[in-house]
Structures are given as C-alpha cells and as structure tokens.
Design an enzyme around this catalytic site. Structure first.
Site, PDB file in Angstrom:
ATOM      1  N   CYS A 127      23.504 -31.955  14.959  1.00 17.48           N
ATOM      2  CA  CYS A 127      22.248 -31.212  15.194  1.00 17.48           C
ATOM      3  C   CYS A 127      21.063 -32.052  14.729  1.00 17.48           C
ATOM      4  O   CYS A 127      19.978 -31.539  14.488  1.00 17.48           O
ATOM      5  CB  CYS A 127      22.277 -29.850  14.505  1.00 17.48           C
ATOM      6  SG  CYS A 127      22.507 -29.932  12.741  1.00 17.48           S
ATOM      7  N   PHE A 179      32.840 -26.622   8.381  1.00 15.21           N
ATOM      8  CA  PHE A 179      31.441 -26.170   8.271  1.00 15.21           C
ATOM      9  C   PHE A 179      31.316 -24.819   8.999  1.00 15.21           C
ATOM     10  O   PHE A 179      30.491 -24.644   9.885  1.00 15.21           O
ATOM     11  CB  PHE A 179      30.465 -27.203   8.866  1.00 15.21           C
ATOM     12  CG  PHE A 179      30.654 -28.604   8.349  1.00 15.21           C
ATOM     13  CD1 PHE A 179      30.075 -29.002   7.145  1.00 15.21           C
ATOM     14  CD2 PHE A 179      31.429 -29.523   9.052  1.00 15.21           C
ATOM     15  CE1 PHE A 179      30.247 -30.304   6.670  1.00 15.21           C
ATOM     16  CE2 PHE A 179      31.616 -30.822   8.581  1.00 15.21           C
ATOM     17  CZ  PHE A 179      31.017 -31.214   7.392  1.00 15.21           C
TER      18      PHE A 179
HETATM   19  N1  SAH Z   1      29.525 -23.677  12.439  1.00 17.01           N
HETATM   20  C1  SAH Z   1      28.617 -22.715  11.840  1.00 17.01           C
HETATM   21  C2  SAH Z   1      27.299 -23.306  11.436  1.00 17.01           C
HETATM   22  C3  SAH Z   1      27.409 -24.482  10.502  1.00 17.01           C
HETATM   23  S1  SAH Z   1      25.987 -24.789   9.598  1.00 17.01           S
HETATM   24  C4  SAH Z   1      28.432 -21.553  12.776  1.00 17.01           C
HETATM   25  O1  SAH Z   1      28.966 -21.558  13.888  1.00 17.01           O
HETATM   26  O2  SAH Z   1      27.721 -20.614  12.403  1.00 17.01           O
HETATM   27  C5  SAH Z   1      26.536 -25.936   8.427  1.00 17.01           C
HETATM   28  C6  SAH Z   1      27.412 -25.344   7.338  1.00 17.01           C
HETATM   29  O3  SAH Z   1      27.897 -26.445   6.586  1.00 17.01           O
HETATM   30  C7  SAH Z   1      26.752 -24.421   6.342  1.00 17.01           C
HETATM   31  O4  SAH Z   1      27.459 -23.227   6.286  1.00 17.01           O
HETATM   32  C8  SAH Z   1      26.881 -25.155   4.978  1.00 17.01           C
HETATM   33  O5  SAH Z   1      27.190 -24.267   3.905  1.00 17.01           O
HETATM   34  C9  SAH Z   1      28.040 -26.055   5.233  1.00 17.01           C
HETATM   35  N2  SAH Z   1      28.098 -27.313   4.483  1.00 17.01           N
HETATM   36  C10 SAH Z   1      27.117 -28.216   4.278  1.00 17.01           C
HETATM   37  N3  SAH Z   1      27.602 -29.309   3.662  1.00 17.01           N
HETATM   38  C11 SAH Z   1      28.928 -29.088   3.483  1.00 17.01           C
HETATM   39  C12 SAH Z   1      29.998 -29.849   2.937  1.00 17.01           C
HETATM   40  N4  SAH Z   1      29.793 -31.079   2.458  1.00 17.01           N
HETATM   41  N5  SAH Z   1      31.222 -29.319   2.937  1.00 17.01           N
HETATM   42  C13 SAH Z   1      31.445 -28.076   3.429  1.00 17.01           C
HETATM   43  N6  SAH Z   1      30.482 -27.326   3.979  1.00 17.01           N
HETATM   44  C14 SAH Z   1      29.245 -27.816   4.003  1.00 17.01           C
END
Ligand code: SAH
Length: 395
Positions: free
Chosen positions: A339, A227
C-alpha cells in the site's frame, strides 16, 4: 483574491491538471494570504491558470481546485463536489451487501485533503489541509443533507495535519460520539469497527474486492492471513470452506476484534487460530516448525512512506515475500500487497522476482490486484494509486 505567480517553465503540470503546486515552483505571492485561503494562480505573463488552496507551511504550497476561471469556488462549488463523490458510491452501496466505504477520497474526488469514510450510519472524517478545514461547516452540512448520519467523527491523521500546521484533536463534528463499536457489513460479512480506537479511520475498506478474490482460492485449503487486522481476509476465507485459517497480527485489539467478528458471523471457530506476533518472527517460527500452507496473504502496513524510503522498503518487501514463499506447498498461492504509493506495480513485480530468486522458487503472476472503485485514481493524479497486489502461483 490574491494572485500567486508561477515560475516560468512550471506551467506544464498545471495545464495537465495535476493538483499540486510545490513551493519551489512559485515566483511571487502578490499579497499575504492566510493559510487555507483560496488564491488565483497565474503564469509569468499574468494569465489565469487555476484556483487553489494556499498553505506556506506545506511543501505543496497550492492544492488546485478549479481550472475554469468563470467557475467561482464558493460554498456551492464544494457542495457539488461532495454530491458528486457521494453519488459515485451509490451503485456500490445499492445492493445492501456493503454499507461501509470511502465516500470522499481527497484529490481523486477534487477535494484535496478531505477523506470521508462511511461506517453504516456513522461517518469518519480526515481533514488534512487548512483549506478543507476552512470549509468544513459547509462539508458537514452537505453530508448531513445527503446522508443523514447519526454521527460525524474527526479521525484525522496526526502527522499529515502537522505538515499543514493544524492541531491534532479527535473531535465529534456532529451528533453523539460514535459507540465504542459500530457494526458494519462488507461483502455480506459483519464487522465490529472501533472508530475511535481502531487503526486508520477504523477499517481497511480498500481491500473489499481483493478479500473476495483471495477467498475464491480458499476452499479446502490451509490459509495463512498475515497482517490480518480485524480479519478482512480471514473472514472471507472462512466463508469459503477452507481446511483452516491462521491469522497473524501484532495488535492485541485487532486479534480480539477478529475473534469477536468470527462469532458475529457464526463462522466455524474450530477451523481458525490466531497468533498475536510480529509477522517476520512468526514466519520464521513456522519455517522452523515445518508448518506449510496452501494460500498465504501478506498485507503489511506501508513500508515506503516516501520515494526516498523506497530502496529500504523494497528490501523489507523482498525479505517478507521470500520467507512466505518458503512456507507454501508446491503450486500454492501467495496474495501479496503493497500500500506504498511510492512503489509502482513494475517495481513490486521486480521485488517479487528477486524474492523468488532468493527463495529458489518459480513464480507465476496469475492476477494483478488494485484499489476498489470507492478509492478512484484521478487520471491527472497518478499519486493517488497506492494499493497494488499480486496473486502469485509459487512452485
Ligand atoms: N489485512 C487487513 C489490513 C492490514 S493493515 C485487513 O484486511 O483488514 C496492517 C496490519 O498490520 C495492522 O493490523 C497492524 O497491526 C499489523 N502490523 C503492523 N506491523 C506488523 C508486524 N510487524 N507484525 C504483525 N502485524 C503487524
């Protein structure tokens, strides 16, 4: 000003300065306030309790602002609150290592429904209550006075606005529309932020401190950032001499921006790979391929939007963490986050304990992580504490 009478026996939370009054706690509204009006909350005997924003379309019918009857909630009241919130971030911004942060965090900064994020010279605002919507001209004026921004852009979250019966347009509130990409600095790392198209209000500045903490464990290690969004954990890790960093996110825009951010910081792209994929699928693919890691970051989106979703969300968190544990070399580090405000730290630890049992692993909690200073938690509003993380040593 219209009086709203509280039901008998509902005084305690108000006296403890909790800022929410639910519609069920209200006995009587003495008049017809318009949504967003400031009303006077009184107890069953008619004694003053607090002033607050009224909204009959929201489950939280009154958002309390001021508990001292003698303090008028006027323009100056709002200017003072904005000033205090901005002053509270001055130290964080003073070193110059970081020029992006949350300037105003809603209830925690005594401005329920107002979120203001700073991206260098640009501000992104979320207006989530009709009360704040009414005073936006004052808020914008004060922000301009204090910060002299190039633009103020409304990036309100649509679903929360709908709960309050508000429209859902993204609009420029002051200045020109922000450029497609704004360059910001956090922990002395540069990021391109797409304020208009990016997720949330463009960047997850709540992970600033945790990115550094995790990066301190990256030297010489094989790191997996799940993520990853635009690379917060990835870039901090790449700065600390890792063996390699792999980033996984389902968003193509996030991955493209992440690659640009690696170039922007002149980091070693040879040590980095990115995969646009669903994390749950990708973790299983790593498992099948026999790919193992030393450090894994799990920073998923909010799985539990409310308390009622907690049981299902706990299962999802457990499964995600279980699979990640199976991909760690012995003694490896899992930095795992939730979160979801509905999940507290104790529950999160329990979820990790279940994940460890199911994975057949032993887990030590070696660190507890939380939201940073620009996302304060007001002592009378524990609901504002939403980000929690655990650093786990996995054997
Ligand atoms: N770690 C990041 C913030 C994560 S926010 C930072 O430090 O900035 C959550 C992220 O998860 C988003 O970018 C979204 O696109 C991604 N996301 C949501 N569901 C997902 C999934 N099932 N598989 C992969 N990515 C996912």
């Amino acid at each position: 000003m219209i009086d709203v009478v509280l039901n008998k026996g509902k005084e305690k939370a108000v006296l403890h300065r909790h800022p929410w009054v639910f519609s069920g706690a209200i006995a009587l509204v003495k008049g017809k306030p318009t949504n967003g009006d400031i009303v006077r909350l009184v107890n069953a005997k008619g004694d003053f309790m607090a002033y607050g924003f009224y909204n009959d379309q929201s489950r939280v019918a009154i958002r309390l602002l001021e508990w001292n009857e003698d303090f008028k909630v006027d323009e100056d009241w709002f200017r003072v609150k904005v000033g205090e919130a901005v002053a509270g971030r001055a130290e964080l911004l003073s070193t110059g290592a970081t020029n992006t942060c949350r300037l105003i965090f809603s209830e925690a900064d005594y401005l329920p429904g107002l979120i203001v994020d700073k991206y260098g010279d640009h501000l992104a605002v979320q207006v989530l209550t009709s009360g704040i919507e009414n005073v936006m001209p004052v808020i914008i004026d004060e922000l301009r006075k204090l910060l002299n921004p190039k633009s103020i852009f409304d990036k309100s979250d649509a679903s929360s606005r709908q709960h309050e019966g508000l429209g859902t347009d993204n609009v420029v509130l002051f200045g020109d529309a922000p450029p497609d990409f704004v360059e910001v600095r956090e922990n002395n790392i540069l990021y391109n932020i797409n304020i208009a198209e990016g997720q949330k209000s463009g960047f997850y500045c709540d992970q600033r401190d945790n990115r550094l903490i995790v990066a301190n464990h990256a030297k010489g290690k094989k790191v997996l950032d799940c993520f990853s969004y635009t690379g917060g954990f990835t870039l901090n890790a790449l700065q600390n001499g890792p063996a390699s960093v792999t980033s996984v996110d389902s968003s193509a825009l996030a991955i493209d921006t992440l690659k640009e951010n690696i170039k922007l910081n002149k980091l070693d792209a040879g040590k980095h790979s990115s995969i646009q994929s669903d994390v749950n699928k990708q973790l299983r693919a790593f498992k099948e391929a026999g790919d193992m890691f030393d450090v894994i970051v799990l920073d998923p989106p909010k799985y539990a939007p409310s308390r009622s979703a907690l049981v299902r969300a706990s299962r999802a968190y457990k499964d995600l963490n279980r699979v990640a544990m199976l991909l760690l070399n012995k003694g490896g580090l899992l930095a795992t986050f939730s979160c979801s405000g509905a999940m507290d730290m104790e529950t999160f630890k329990q979820v990790l304990a279940w994940a460890a049992l199911d994975a057949g692993k032993q887990v030590q909690f070696v660190g507890q992580l939380c939201q940073p200073e620009d996302h304060p938690v007001r002592s009378s509003f524990p609901e504002g504490e939403y980000l929690k993380g655990l650093l786990c040593r996995v054997f």
